[in-house]
Every structure is written in structure tokens, then in C-alpha cells.
Motif scaffolding. Structure first.
Motif, PDB file in Angstrom:
ATOM      1  N   VAL A  42      49.859  35.370  45.171  1.00 43.43           N
ATOM      2  CA  VAL A  42      49.828  36.808  45.471  1.00 43.43           C
ATOM      3  C   VAL A  42      48.834  37.100  46.596  1.00 43.43           C
ATOM      4  N   GLN A  83      55.950  40.794  43.167  1.00 44.62           N
ATOM      5  CA  GLN A  83      55.298  39.755  42.360  1.00 44.62           C
ATOM      6  C   GLN A  83      55.852  39.588  40.949  1.00 44.62           C
ATOM      7  N   SER A 101      49.767  34.622  38.121  1.00 45.55           N
ATOM      8  CA  SER A 101      49.042  35.361  37.090  1.00 45.55           C
ATOM      9  C   SER A 101      49.949  35.555  35.880  1.00 45.55           C
ATOM     10  N   ASN A 104      51.923  38.805  36.043  1.00 43.31           N
ATOM     11  CA  ASN A 104      53.136  38.897  36.862  1.00 43.31           C
ATOM     12  C   ASN A 104      54.345  38.212  36.226  1.00 43.31           C
ATOM     13  N   ASN A 156      42.198  34.516  37.431  1.00 48.61           N
ATOM     14  CA  ASN A 156      42.002  35.644  38.340  1.00 48.61           C
ATOM     15  C   ASN A 156      40.712  36.333  37.908  1.00 48.61           C
ATOM     16  N   VAL A 182      50.308  46.876  37.263  1.00 55.69           N
ATOM     17  CA  VAL A 182      51.423  45.994  37.575  1.00 55.69           C
ATOM     18  C   VAL A 182      51.789  45.274  36.282  1.00 55.69           C
ATOM     19  N   TRP A 203      51.130  44.859  44.326  1.00 56.41           N
ATOM     20  CA  TRP A 203      49.830  44.808  45.018  1.00 56.41           C
ATOM     21  C   TRP A 203      50.000  45.203  46.482  1.00 56.41           C
ATOM     22  N   ILE A 224      38.681  40.290  43.519  1.00 56.75           N
ATOM     23  CA  ILE A 224      39.780  40.915  44.272  1.00 56.75           C
ATOM     24  C   ILE A 224      39.243  42.161  44.977  1.00 56.75           C
ATOM     25  N   ASP A 246      43.130  38.024  33.368  1.00 62.39           N
ATOM     26  CA  ASP A 246      44.361  37.240  33.539  1.00 62.39           C
ATOM     27  C   ASP A 246      44.068  35.829  34.006  1.00 62.39           C
TER      28      ASP A 246
HETATM   29  O1  X2X Z   1      48.551  42.855  41.536  1.00 63.84           O
HETATM   30  C1  X2X Z   1      47.448  42.637  41.030  1.00 63.84           C
HETATM   31  O2  X2X Z   1      46.768  43.513  40.488  1.00 63.84           O
HETATM   32  C2  X2X Z   1      46.934  41.214  41.039  1.00 63.84           C
HETATM   33  C3  X2X Z   1      46.665  40.818  42.474  1.00 63.84           C
HETATM   34  O3  X2X Z   1      45.743  41.128  40.319  1.00 63.84           O
HETATM   35  C4  X2X Z   1      47.969  40.370  40.388  1.00 63.84           C
HETATM   36  O4  X2X Z   1      48.754  39.727  41.030  1.00 63.84           O
HETATM   37  C5  X2X Z   1      48.057  40.391  38.905  1.00 63.84           C
END
Ligand code: X2X
Length: 348
Positions: A42, A83, A101, A104, A156, A182, A203, A224, A246
């Protein structure tokens, strides 16, 4: 024409017989190898997750002496950024391998919602108790049955709450905030129970939505937050509530896996295990050690970081408990019970 076909056939036969007489199974096998394997991610290498992909790819190249050459596709670009379709694409072979993740993939593999049950895992030891124990093995069996080859765990991280409006310290503070989520409907349930107004988007779509103010907030690991510079798109308030984390899973498409020699499969597996361990260390950097230096860096950028006392956190746990209970049988009661036991028995 006939002559040419004959010649070609002859050439093929003689090439095969040369390979046979020289005993070159590796050459024959290598003919089935693709010149490049496509790894879906991702996010890119500025993030611990993408860095993990780079480490895995480099280790595979080294261990297989270049027989397996992997190219990274961050931004889930093989599936146009969508995703939650990554797992299906992996199964279909649109993607050869991925570090994905659990969030996803949970729309396709409902048991992966385990990790998104609100407030299941209170600390890092609890995450490890699941992924590095029997629950991790059970989840790998489920993934294998679902049609991919799972190899290793990564991370993550703890998903903390951020928004552009005000400090969130109680569930009442979330009232009416438009929060991007998500994954599976579990996230919609959780944020609805909290009184927020959740909206599901990828995302890729989320970042412009923060910038324009179309959504107020989101939840993601602080690694992130910093790599995506969410403070620059209005996310000025962070609540450290550790409500879910996650894990990431290193997987390979089944057909691709079967096309490799047993030796190369073992190299890819070992590379994934090593890369997974290294990636988890990177993902926890600045957060798992005393003083949490990453939070100081974020605060220094003008972001208000709110830590919750145990009693304050408990208020969020209480409001989301009915969602936990609703989803327990949807995830699989036995699997959730196994996880609860493993967490209760964890060593700090
Ligand atoms: O989309 C998100 O929040 C991220 C980047 O954390 C994942 O892919 C679950």
C-alpha cells in the motif's frame, strides 16, 4: 516453411537433450521463472511497511543469486489503488506476492477481522502473543485454505485517532466527526458506536480528502502519520488510544510458489521471516521505547498529542464492547477465544 519448422523442432529437441545429458534441472526450471515478480504494497519505502518490502526483495535476490527478481508496486498500483481488492488479485495472479495489512484482506478473509476487534490487544506483547503463537499459526492455515502461501508476519502498527477539529478525550468528543476508515464493515460499526460519522475510502482517496477538509479525521499508525506528513493536511489532534493494531502478512501467490524449486521456496521463506523481524523493529521505532521519542518529534511539529488515562481509555472500551460482542461470532468464536486466552497468558 516446412523446412524451417523441422529445423526449429530439431533445435528444441537437441537443446532439451543437451540439458538432460548435462543434468541441468536448474536450467529447465529457470525457464518457468518470470524475469520479474510483482510485489504489491500500500505504501512505499519511506514507510516501515514499504521498507519491509525492499528488505524482502533484496534478501530474495541475494539468497537466490538473482533467480528471483522482485519489483515493488507501492500504492497498490497493480489494482489502481483499490486496496481491499488486493487479496482477490493475489489469488488470481494479478499480483505475484505482497505484504498486506490484515485490514485490507478482511473483506475476503473474515477471520482477519480478529485484529480489528476494538481494544483486543492492549500492548505490543499482546500483538506478539497472537502473531508469534498458535493464533498466528491458525490464521496462516486459514490464509493457506483461502488460496495464498503465507510466510511471515510484519506490522503496520497501533492505529491512533487523529482529526483536524479538536482534542478527543472522550467518546462524546467524537460526536459528528467525519472519520475516514478502510476495510470491512467492522470499522463502520465501531465508529458509529462511538458517535462519529465514518466513511469508507481507500488510502489514495483519503489524503486529498484530508487536505480539502472533506473528512475530519482518520486512524493510522504514527509511522504512517509521519511519513505521509498528515500534520500538513490538517491532522493536528492525535489521541493515543491503541484501539486496534494491524499486523502485516508476507504472502506469495500459489502458482508462483509452486513454479519455484524447493530450494528457492525455502530462500523466499527465510528472506520473509528475516525481513518481517526487521520490519517490526522499524515499525515500533520511537514508539515502543521509554519516552516515545517519535511522539516528541510529532508534538514539535505543532500537533497536540493526547494520552488517555486507563479510566479515560476504558470509556472507549465500554462504548465499543457491543461491537466486539457482535463481531466475535462473525470472526469465529473459537478463534477469538483462543486469542483472548493467549493475550491473558502473555509475558510482558
Ligand atoms: O489505508 C490505510 O489506512 C492503511 C495504509 O493503513 C492500510 O493499508 C490499512
Amino acid at each position: 516453411m516446412k523446412q524451417r519448422r523441422k529445423l526449429l523442432a530439431l533445435a528444441a529437441v537437441s537443446a532439451a537433450s543437451v540439458a538432460l545429458t548435462l543434468g541441468l534441472p536448474a536450467t529447465a526450471q529457470a525457464q518457468n521463472y518470470k524475469s520479474e515478480y510483482r510485489m504489491s504494497l500500500v505504501v512505499g519505502t519511506a514507510f516501515p511497511w514499504g521498507k519491509g518490502g525492499e528488505i524482502w526483495a533484496n534478501k530474495v535476490k541475494e539468497k537466490t543469486q538473482g533467480r528471483i527478481n522482485i519489483k515493488l508496486y507501492p500504492g497498490v498500483s497493480l489494482i489502481q489503488g483499490d486496496q481491499t481488492r488486493e487479496f482477490s488479485a493475489l489469488r488470481q495472479g494479478v499480483i505475484d506476492m505482497a505484504i498486506g495489512s490484515t485490514i485490507n484482506w478482511s473483506p475476503q478473509v473474515k477471520q482477519l477481522n480478529l485484529f480489528s476487534l476494538p481494544f483486543l490487544m492492549p500492548d505490543y506483547a499482546a500483538i506478539d502473543a497472537l502473531t508469534q503463537g498458535d493464533v498466528g499459526k491458525e490464521v496462516f492455515k486459514i490464509l493457506d485454505k483461502a488460496g495464498v502461501v503465507p510466510l511471515a508476519w510484519g506490522e503496520n502498527g497501533y492505529r491512533e485517532l487523529t482529526n483536524s477539529k479538536h482534542v478527543v478525550k472522550t467518546p462524546a468528543d467524537l460526536k459528528g466527526l467525519k472519520i475516514r476508515v478502510v476495510g470491512s464493515p467492522l470499522f463502520l460499526d465501531t465508529f458509529t458506536a462511538l458517535g462519529a460519522n465514518p466513511t469508507q475510502m481507500s488510502w489514495a482517496d483519503a489524503q486529498p480528502a484530508f487536505a480539502s477538509g472533506a473528512v475530519d479525521g482518520q486512524e493510522n499508525p504514527m509511522s504512517i502519520f509521519t511519513a505521509a506528513k498528515l500534520q500538513n493536511v490538517g491532522q493536528k489532534y492525535v489521541t493515543m488510544w491503541h484501539y486496534v493494531a494491524d499486523p502485516l502478512v508476507f504472502v506469495v501467490n500459489k502458482e508462483v510458489w509452486n513454479s519455484w524449486t524447493p530450494e528457492d521456496r525455502e530462500h523466499v521463506r527465510q528472506a520473509a521471516l528475516e525481513a518481517g523481524r526487521e520490519e517490526i523493529v522499524i515499525a515500533r521505532k520511537g514508539l515502543a521505547e521509554p519516552g516515545q521519542p517519535l511522539l516528541k518529534e510529532i508534538a514539535a511539529m505543532g500537533v497536540t498529542i493526547t494520552e488517555l488515562s486507563p479510566a479515560e481509555r476504558e470509556a472507549f472500551v465500554k462504548v465499543t464492547k457491543p461491537i466486539y460482542d457482535k463481531w466475535k461470532p462473525l470472526v469465529g468464536t473459537n478463534l477469538v477465544k483462543m486469542a483472548e486466552k493467549a493475550i491473558a497468558a502473555r509475558k510482558p
